[in-house]
Design a protein around this motif. Structure first.
Motif, PDB file in Angstrom:
ATOM      1  N   PHE A  37       0.919  -1.451  -0.156  1.00 42.00           N
ATOM      2  CA  PHE A  37       0.073   0.159   0.244  1.00 42.00           C
ATOM      3  C   PHE A  37       1.053   1.624   0.026  1.00 42.00           C
ATOM      4  O   PHE A  37       1.037   1.950  -0.469  1.00 42.00           O
ATOM      5  CB  PHE A  37      -1.062   0.230   1.593  1.00 42.00           C
ATOM      6  N   ARG A  92       2.069   1.659  -3.103  1.00 43.62           N
ATOM      7  CA  ARG A  92       1.314   2.577  -4.155  1.00 43.62           C
ATOM      8  C   ARG A  92       1.164   3.853  -4.246  1.00 43.62           C
ATOM      9  O   ARG A  92       1.073   4.562  -5.272  1.00 43.62           O
ATOM     10  CB  ARG A  92      -0.180   1.911  -4.267  1.00 43.62           C
ATOM     11  N   GLY A 110      -9.395   9.201  -1.230  1.00 44.59           N
ATOM     12  CA  GLY A 110      -8.624   8.367  -1.661  1.00 44.59           C
ATOM     13  C   GLY A 110      -7.120   9.131  -1.356  1.00 44.59           C
ATOM     14  O   GLY A 110      -6.235   8.894  -1.206  1.00 44.59           O
ATOM     15  N   PRO A 139      -9.442  -0.253   0.176  1.00 47.47           N
ATOM     16  CA  PRO A 139      -7.744   0.621   0.789  1.00 47.47           C
ATOM     17  C   PRO A 139      -7.502   1.650   1.603  1.00 47.47           C
ATOM     18  O   PRO A 139      -6.376   1.653   2.196  1.00 47.47           O
ATOM     19  CB  PRO A 139      -7.516   1.886  -0.308  1.00 47.47           C
ATOM     20  N   HIS A 140      -8.979   1.901   2.601  1.00 48.22           N
ATOM     21  CA  HIS A 140      -8.873   2.434   3.944  1.00 48.22           C
ATOM     22  C   HIS A 140      -8.452   1.018   4.898  1.00 48.22           C
ATOM     23  O   HIS A 140      -7.129   1.171   5.343  1.00 48.22           O
ATOM     24  CB  HIS A 140     -10.422   2.646   4.178  1.00 48.22           C
ATOM     25  N   GLN A 194      -5.827  -1.053   4.037  1.00 53.68           N
ATOM     26  CA  GLN A 194      -4.707  -1.487   3.975  1.00 53.68           C
ATOM     27  C   GLN A 194      -4.256  -0.406   4.217  1.00 53.68           C
ATOM     28  O   GLN A 194      -2.645  -0.366   5.276  1.00 53.68           O
ATOM     29  CB  GLN A 194      -4.576  -1.536   2.477  1.00 53.68           C
TER      30      GLN A 194
END
Lengths: 251, 272
Positions: free
Chosen positions: B25, B28, B45, B238-239, B241
């Protein structure tokens, strides 16, 4: 003769244990007085009674008097810190502080309120010279004292005491952790220091007492058995018990 | 043997799991946008944790300002000025403090300390100051217990040597004993820091939990640990992660503290 310390009728107890029994002794100025006797006879206790280090032991009690400059050091008006500046002590195992050589020598002065700056440089040099250590350490005064060899550590401990300019120096088996060559050097140093300081030494080593001391006191089981000029004690002891110890039949 | 191995393996697996979830993460999002950005809007995001890193560090630092002097002073007192039998009672009592659940500390913070701060200094009360005070007390058992052991291991010959040169008890403590035990005491403080930065429950309750760069000690802040604990339940994708990545950052910080403490301890034993 001039008396530095007069001990009269001193009794000392560790709790119920009677460690010193009615001890009387006069320690003469600028002489070396040796306290000898078998282990546990109270000679270290007696030495530590002279700068009140026994105060640190819980349950320790003292009666009688120890006169320094005609004042009883167990009297009510005595400042123990001041006393210990006048009566310095060198221990059995060299115990320099984990500080620099410089800070070790100046410790007693800083404790007394002197600032640690260049004004102490003369004292540092003089003390180390008097302890025969200046030549070895003059270029590394800021190194850690614990890096020195053992015999130099012990001489640093002597220098540390000299810096405070005491009247009396107490030495509690100062050579017992050292090899014979280092021992000889410390003994020679003591004879030199005797010109200016009163020295009381506890030693297990009878040859050492015979070599360096002017007076000897033989102790047994907390009692002062015999006190006199060293040559007399060693060559012509009056008490049978002293003779037994000196000749090796006891202890 | 098998038990020891199981324990070690589970620790290792936890570490691997956190890193597996978190490190990709970070890669990224980008190192800079993750660690140095102040924009935390998981739905949009944006995953900048900079304010939380700062909050964690400041709260920990504040806790040390409170805990280190108190803890070291207490250790000195116990070791140098209190009789041995009394120490044998007091020290276990202090170590008992470590067994109080952190939610209880948090509770005290909410009902006692925060209102006091609000009435005395203004602000919301639930603040960096409040968190630092509570954490400062919480790290006391760690600091006191290790410092006392360190001071007890300083050779008695140093004490005698200092006193025999005319030092008072206090002079012997600050001129010799504390210097002899310095690296051990540093290690005690660093381990206390590790404990403070990892503390979660009490901090959630008293720090206020606003994600912002604090301007004063009275501002509400949100620490790394608080963020993870509060959002883990509802986070997805994603949150989620991102929260693991925060775990990686915390993990590295605590590892660093422990490594520092270890090297301080090693230095201490090399010095003898």
């Amino acid at each position: 003769m001039d008396i530095a310390i007069q001990i009269s009728n001193l009794d000392l107890f560790y709790g119920a244990f009677h460690a010193l029994k009615n001890v009387n002794l006069a320690i003469e100025q600028r002489k070396i007085t040796a306290l000898i006797g078998p282990s546990g006879c109270g000679k270290s206790t007696l030495l530590r009674a002279l700068n009140r280090m026994n105060d640190l032991i819980p349950g320790c009690r003292t009666t009688g008097a120890v006169l320094l400059e005609d004042k009883d050091i167990y009297g009510p008006a005595i400042d123990v810190c001041e006393l210990r500046k006048k009566v310095g002590m060198v221990f059995q195992r060299p115990n320099p502080f984990p500080l620099s050589i410089r800070d070790n020598v100046t410790f007693g002065l800083r404790v007394a309120g002197r600032k640690n700056n260049a004004s102490l440089d003369d004292t540092i040099e003089k003390s180390l010279q008097d302890a025969w250590l200046w030549e070895q350490v003059k270029d590394k005064l800021d190194n850690l004292a614990l890096e020195l060899p053992l015999d130099q550590q012990q001489r640093l401990c002597i220098a540390r005491v000299l810096a405070v300019e005491p009247d009396v120096i107490l030495m509690d088996e100062p050579c017992s952790a050292l090899d014979p060559i280092s021992t000889a050097k410390i003994e020679e140093l003591m004879l030199e220091l005797r010109r200016r300081y009163t020295i009381a030494i506890v030693t297990h080593n009878m040859q050492q007492a015979a070599r360096i001391s002017d007076y000897s006191a033989y102790m047994l089981l907390g009692e002062m058995i015999e006190f006199g000029v060293t040559t007399q004690i060693f060559e012509n002891p009056k008490d049978k018990r002293t003779e037994d110890y000196i000749t090796g039949r006891y202890g | 043997m098998a038990l020891a191995f199981t324990a070690l393996t589970s620790l290792l697996l936890i570490a691997i799991f956190i890193f597996k979830e978190g490190v990709p993460f970070i890669a990224r999002v980008g190192f800079k946008d993750f660690l140095l950005s102040s924009d935390w809007r998981p739905q949009a995001g944006h995953f900048g944790i900079y304010p939380m890193i700062i909050a964690s560090l400041l709260v920990t630092f504040g806790a040390m300002l409170v805990g280190a002097p108190l803890g070291i002073a207490c250790a000195v007192f116990l070791n140098e000025f209190v009789s041995k039998p009394a120490t044998r009672i007091i020290k276990p009592t202090i170590e008992l403090l470590a067994g109080i659940p952190s939610v209880v500390y948090g509770f005290i913070g909410v009902v006692v300390v925060a209102p006091l701060i609000r009435s005395q200094f203004g602000g919301p009360g639930l603040s960096m100051l409040c968190a630092s005070l509570i954490l400062g007390v919480m790290v006391l058992p760690t600091i006191i217990s290790i410092s006392t052991d360190v001071l007890a291991s300083v050779p008695n010959a140093y004490r005698e040597g200092a006193l025999a040169l005319g030092a008072t008890r206090w002079q012997s403590v600050h001129m010799v004993i504390l210097k002899a035990g310095r690296s051990g005491i540093v290690a005690a403080v660093i381990l206390g820091m590790g404990r403070a930065i990892g503390e979660t429950m009490a901090v959630i309750m008293v720090a206020g939990n606003t994600v912002q760069l604090p301007h004063s000690a009275l501002d509400s802040v949100c620490t790394l640990t608080a963020k993870i604990a509060m959002e883990m339940g509802s986070a997805t994708g994603p949150h989620r992660q991102a929260l693991f990545a925060i775990g990686v950052v915390l993990f590295l910080m605590i590892m660093m503290f422990n490594a520092l403490a270890m090297s301080a301890i090693k230095q201490r034993f090399a010095g003898k």
